[in-house]
Design a protein around this motif. Structure first.
Motif, short mmCIF file in Angstrom:
data_model
loop_
_atom_site.label_atom_id
_atom_site.label_comp_id
_atom_site.label_asym_id
_atom_site.label_seq_id
_atom_site.Cartn_x
_atom_site.Cartn_y
_atom_site.Cartn_z
N GLU A 2 0.84 -1.22 0.00
CA GLU A 2 0.00 0.00 0.00
C GLU A 2 0.87 1.26 0.00
OE1 GLU A 2 -3.41 2.24 -0.24
OE2 GLU A 2 -3.16 0.10 -0.48
N VAL A 3 1.97 1.24 0.73
CA VAL A 3 2.90 2.38 0.74
C VAL A 3 3.46 2.59 -0.66
CG1 VAL A 3 5.10 3.25 1.61
CG2 VAL A 3 3.50 2.15 3.17
N THR A 8 0.73 3.93 -3.06
CA THR A 8 0.43 5.33 -2.74
C THR A 8 1.57 6.23 -3.18
OG1 THR A 8 -0.90 4.63 -0.86
CG2 THR A 8 -0.16 6.92 -0.88
N PHE A 9 2.81 5.82 -2.91
CA PHE A 9 3.97 6.62 -3.30
C PHE A 9 3.97 6.88 -4.80
CE2 PHE A 9 8.20 6.77 -5.14
CZ PHE A 9 8.73 7.86 -4.48
N PHE A 10 3.82 5.85 -5.60
CA PHE A 10 3.89 6.02 -7.05
C PHE A 10 2.67 6.77 -7.60
CE2 PHE A 10 7.09 2.65 -6.66
CZ PHE A 10 8.13 3.32 -7.27
N ILE A 36 1.20 9.11 3.05
CA ILE A 36 2.33 8.21 3.29
C ILE A 36 2.70 8.23 4.77
CG2 ILE A 36 4.77 7.80 2.83
CD1 ILE A 36 3.17 6.94 0.48
N LYS A 37 2.73 9.40 5.36
CA LYS A 37 3.07 9.51 6.79
C LYS A 37 2.10 8.67 7.61
CE LYS A 37 3.38 12.81 10.57
NZ LYS A 37 2.12 13.07 11.25
N GLY A 38 0.83 8.71 7.27
CA GLY A 38 -0.17 7.92 8.00
C GLY A 38 0.02 6.43 7.81
#
Length: 56
Positions: free
Chosen positions: A3-4, A7-9, A50-52
């Motif tokens: 998921e990280v 979300t990042f891409f 991303i922080k979350g």
């Protein structure tokens, strides 16, 4: 972690600006305005989402 990565891409493609910066050495997360106070080798920019995901 998947998921990280997704979300990042997705945010990278949408050019979402970072709101936070994390210091890998200490693990502390700061507002992006304090990025220059962190050694570039340990500096990682994070969006709100991303922080979350990585620091609940």
């Amino acid at each position: 972690m998947l998921e990280v990565a997704r979300t990042f891409f997705a945010e990278w493609l949408d050019r979402v600006p970072p709101r936070f910066v994390a210091d890998d050495e200490s693990g502390i997360v700061y507002p992006v305005s304090q990025a220059e106070s962190i050694d570039p080798e340990y500096r990682n920019y994070l969006s709100e989402k991303i922080k979350g995901l990585v620091r609940p």
